[in-house]
Design an enzyme around this catalytic site. Sequence first.
Site: not given
Length: 372
Positions: A94, A96, A134
Amino acid sequence: MKIGCPTEIKPQEFRVGMTPNAAMEAVAHGHDVIIQSGAGKGAGFEDADYVAAGAAIIGTAEEIFATADMIVKVKEPQAGERKMLREGQLLFTYLHLAPDPAQTKDLLASGCTAIAYETVTDERGGLPLLAPMSEVAGRLAPQVGAWTLQKANGGRGVLMGGVPGVGPAKVLVLGGGVVGAHAAKIAAGMGADVTVLDRSLPRLRYLDDVFGGQFRNGYSSAGLLAEHLTQADMVIGAVLIPGAEAPKLVRREHFASMKPGSVLVDVAIDQGGCFETSHATTHADPIYDVDGIMHYCVANMPGAVARTSTIALGNATMPFMLALADKGWKQACADDPHLLNGLNVHAGQLTYYAVGEALGIDVISPQMVIKG
């Protein structure tokens, strides 16, 4: 290929980038796997589990970064880790990047190739490597919000499901995607009075068809949002624009009309947060008060349930990791346009438009990169 998995060093991050099962699969494909000693401990995996899978245990992160062709992680590389990345090395984790100019600058300077879990797509337009986290974060959000609502933690002192003769908490969920649907399902299961707002009519129809009367939904507008904010005991921010900074939907001016001690849970904090007053917190110090409104903004919520999260993430990332190792990143991305959508950085160039737009950095097309 030599695949390396270091211990996560972000505060209270207990997940690990590779499970023993993933390591075993990679070894079966003919690759060397090196795991930093203790990397899996927070998720309940011992070094011996990795050794049994055919991996080698390495003492330090420095050795991992110095020798691995591909680094597999969970969270974005921290400042010290970014200094160890090198030209030609592949980073799969990840990232971001949109709200994180410092990380973006360091990754560009390193010369590495970085593929972000959160922008890999699938044939349905979904985000298969973001979806499992999520789901976890969505299901956790009402749980941590209920804890924050307790009076001792600064909240209103409202019980999610109420009791006979006393009404339940009112929960407002902003966004009806994966996070929002799971958050609404769990909050409704806890007995709360739940409303989901979204701007996609097809999504609202889907939620109505699948969940029926478990919770209500509405088409999001400034007026409807303001109306629901005055009634809410808890607001869960579940808005996502893939790869881009989250829009600020709830502003400080709204607080004056909200109930004192109501709670904001910002699941979008990794992408900058969808509340104007949000800033990232940790599991060690998760909440803070702004004008009497409690904020829960932990940037790695799934790390709280590290074993569940690690296994769920490993199930999703394993096929992509194996493709990258078997074919090399360039051929793997050429063969799979959905994996190519995960390419964010290559050899000092930014390759994801939403990040470039957020940070004001020129972008090169990922298709041009693989052709070049």
